[in-house]
Design a protein around this motif. Structure first.
Motif, PDB file in Angstrom:
ATOM      1  N   GLY A 252       0.758  -1.248   0.000  1.00  0.00           N
ATOM      2  CA  GLY A 252       0.000   0.000   0.000  1.00  0.00           C
ATOM      3  C   GLY A 252       0.780   1.284   0.000  1.00  0.00           C
ATOM      4  N   LEU A 253       2.122   1.225  -0.046  1.00  0.00           N
ATOM      5  CA  LEU A 253       2.893   2.459  -0.085  1.00  0.00           C
ATOM      6  C   LEU A 253       2.954   2.994  -1.520  1.00  0.00           C
ATOM      7  N   ASP A 254       3.148   4.286  -1.647  1.00  0.00           N
ATOM      8  CA  ASP A 254       3.174   4.929  -2.955  1.00  0.00           C
ATOM      9  C   ASP A 254       4.501   4.625  -3.662  1.00  0.00           C
ATOM     10  N   VAL A 255       4.420   4.128  -4.895  1.00  0.00           N
ATOM     11  CA  VAL A 255       5.610   3.675  -5.599  1.00  0.00           C
ATOM     12  C   VAL A 255       6.575   4.818  -5.870  1.00  0.00           C
ATOM     13  N   THR A 256       6.072   5.997  -6.176  1.00  0.00           N
ATOM     14  CA  THR A 256       6.949   7.141  -6.440  1.00  0.00           C
ATOM     15  C   THR A 256       7.725   7.529  -5.192  1.00  0.00           C
ATOM     16  N   ALA A 257       7.031   7.568  -4.064  1.00  0.00           N
ATOM     17  CA  ALA A 257       7.688   7.923  -2.801  1.00  0.00           C
ATOM     18  C   ALA A 257       8.704   6.856  -2.392  1.00  0.00           C
ATOM     19  N   VAL A 258       8.358   5.588  -2.633  1.00  0.00           N
ATOM     20  CA  VAL A 258       9.272   4.493  -2.297  1.00  0.00           C
ATOM     21  C   VAL A 258      10.545   4.578  -3.128  1.00  0.00           C
ATOM     22  N   TYR A 315      14.028  -3.115  14.612  1.00  0.00           N
ATOM     23  CA  TYR A 315      14.682  -1.925  14.068  1.00  0.00           C
ATOM     24  C   TYR A 315      13.716  -0.751  14.146  1.00  0.00           C
ATOM     25  N   GLU A 316      14.238   0.426  14.451  1.00  0.00           N
ATOM     26  CA  GLU A 316      13.416   1.634  14.529  1.00  0.00           C
ATOM     27  C   GLU A 316      14.111   2.776  13.804  1.00  0.00           C
ATOM     28  N   ASN A 317      13.352   3.488  12.982  1.00  0.00           N
ATOM     29  CA  ASN A 317      13.875   4.617  12.230  1.00  0.00           C
ATOM     30  C   ASN A 317      12.813   5.719  12.196  1.00  0.00           C
ATOM     31  N   PRO A 323       5.082   5.753   9.032  1.00  0.00           N
ATOM     32  CA  PRO A 323       5.150   5.535  10.486  1.00  0.00           C
ATOM     33  C   PRO A 323       4.725   4.124  10.884  1.00  0.00           C
ATOM     34  N   GLN A 324       4.426   3.281   9.926  1.00  0.00           N
ATOM     35  CA  GLN A 324       3.886   1.953  10.215  1.00  0.00           C
ATOM     36  C   GLN A 324       4.916   1.024  10.852  1.00  0.00           C
ATOM     37  N   HIS A 325       4.380  -0.026  11.496  1.00  0.00           N
ATOM     38  CA  HIS A 325       5.178  -1.126  12.052  1.00  0.00           C
ATOM     39  C   HIS A 325       4.995  -2.328  11.129  1.00  0.00           C
ATOM     40  N   TYR A 345       9.728   1.800   6.696  1.00  0.00           N
ATOM     41  CA  TYR A 345       8.853   1.617   7.859  1.00  0.00           C
ATOM     42  C   TYR A 345       9.561   2.087   9.137  1.00  0.00           C
ATOM     43  N   ALA A 346       8.847   2.833   9.945  1.00  0.00           N
ATOM     44  CA  ALA A 346       9.427   3.373  11.179  1.00  0.00           C
ATOM     45  C   ALA A 346       9.840   2.275  12.144  1.00  0.00           C
TER      46      ALA A 346
END
Length: 431
Positions: A252-258, A315-317, A323-325, A345-346
């Motif tokens: 579900g993430l946006d391909v351009t942003a990824v 891992y956390e970033n 902001p998803q887990h 992913y955060a």
């Protein structure tokens, strides 16, 4: 093996012995070549030699061997003119093939042909490609169609994917990734002919079109950059990035942003060995493009330190795209994707289960997205959706000595940050 040569009466190579088990340390530190040579009258000079690669190493007959004189010639050893008939030399080999012979009055005679073979077989493909062989999952038999999936295994896979679909219907974003074998992506370099119907093809036909299942063999085969390492079973960093993008978009993430997250990545070419190259002697290296502008390990917050199954990491970033887990029930191919997923992913929780799903883990950490990853050669056994991570950890700790288990707990605790979920503490305390 040669029996004799002019000027030689009798000879013997005591070490190395045929079919002997030899460690890599022995090969690199120095393999013992020891034996003896008895000469006929009239020979002026004799030496033993070992030829390996482009090197020729010689050894003098300088070791006293009274046992040879007494047992072979059946003569008194004291004062015998051939008492010093033995040779002994340690030699660090530079090739997997060596020849032992003797120089008799300046003329070389090859006697013994020595080949070093690993107990872990490696298939030599089109140079420099190496492939897995003789593995417990019978990857060659899968590729050639000699091993197929039975009806029960296919049904087990169907039940597993149905269980994942149920999780998806409950509001989880979910993807099931089968990491292809390199021979399915690059069959043109493989030394066997592919079957018309391999196990993975059986599986895909049996389960039909699935929005959950991702098998990116076609995408990796036509990628701009090479997708698999020459001397390793795993994909390259470039392929790990490409599959991470496919997964993120499916989740579900946006391909351009990824894609923008990885647009400025830098890679450096280095010569690396890999899990297949390490099985050869000498170990074989090949050039690979490695990501050098980012390292996911700086975002590690927790690691229980267990090898393979049962390992848990967090891992956390805070600067990640989403902001998803994301929870990963993964296998070895998931590790190289962390360089990319950690930036998407955060929070990433990764549990080494090879795609097996533990409902208790899902309930404990309540992830937004779930990735279930296994490797293609593992598909001869279907994953399950009722796996128990706690039992795996308990079994592994039980197999350890009390001291090593205690050290593991201390090491895990020292790596844990204050932000990691209490569920991981609970799992560790059960050991």
């Amino acid at each position: 093996m040669r029996a004799s040569a002019p000027g030689i009466l009798r000879w013997c190579l005591d070490f190395p012995k045929p079919e002997a088990a030899i460690s890599l340390q022995q090969l690199t530190d120095g393999l013992l070549f020891q034996g003896w040579l008895l000469l006929q009258d009239g020979v002026k000079k004799a030496q033993m030699y070992v030829r390996h690669g482009e090197h020729l190493a010689t050894a003098e007959l300088s070791v006293c061997r009274p046992d040879v004189i007494e047992k072979v010639l059946q003569q008194p050893a004291v004062g015998h003119m051939q008492l010093q008939c033995g040779f002994s030399q340690r030699l660090a080999l530079c090739a997997d093939h060596a020849v032992v012979g003797f120089i008799i009055d300046g003329q070389q005679f090859d006697f013994v042909d020595i080949r070093i073979e690993s107990t872990m077989k490696v298939l030599q493909g089109t140079f420099p490609w190496l492939f897995l062989d003789n593995d417990t999952n019978q990857s060659v038999a899968q590729f050639t169609g000699k091993l197929t999936l039975c009806g029960q295994t296919l049904n087990d896979w169907k039940q597993y994917l149905d269980a994942l679909a149920t999780l998806q219907q409950q509001g989880r974003k979910l993807a099931a990734l089968i990491a292809p074998t390199k021979e399915m992506v690059y069959p043109q370099y493989y030394p066997h002919t592919p079957a018309q119907n391999t196990p993975v093809q059986q599986l895909r036909e049996h389960v039909g079109a699935s929005a959950i299942l991702l098998y990116p063999a076609a995408e990796l085969a036509c990628a701009d950059q090479r997708s698999f390492r020459y001397t390793d079973t795993h994909w390259t960093h470039h392929a790990a990035m490409q599959v991470s993008v496919l997964l993120a978009v499916q989740l579900g993430l946006d391909v351009t942003a990824v894609n923008a997250c990885f647009a400025n990545d830098q890679y450096v070419e280095r010569s690396v060995c890999g899990d297949l190259g390490n099985k050869l002697f000498p170990p074989r290296e090949a050039p690979e493009q490695l990501l050098c502008s980012f390292n996911y390990k700086q975002y590690l917050r927790y690691d229980n330190g267990l090898p393979n199954f049962g390992r848990v990491m967090l891992y956390e970033n805070d600067n990640a795209l989403s902001p998803q887990h994301c929870l990963i029930f993964g296998a070895s191919s998931s590790y190289s994707m962390l360089n990319y997923l950690v930036r998407l992913y955060a929070k990433i929780s990764i549990v080494h289960t090879a795609g097996n799903v533990d409902p208790d883990v899902i309930a404990a950490i309540v992830p937004d997205s779930i990735i279930c990853q296994t490797n293609e050669r593992f598909i001869v056994r279907a994953p399950v959706a009722h796996y128990s991570l706690a039992n795996t950890i308990q079994e592994k700790l039980a197999d350890m000595t009390a001291a090593s288990a205690s050290e593991l707990k201390l090491a895990s605790a020292s790596k844990s940050g204050a932000t990691h979920h209490s569920y991981f503490h609970a799992l560790l305390s059960k050991g």
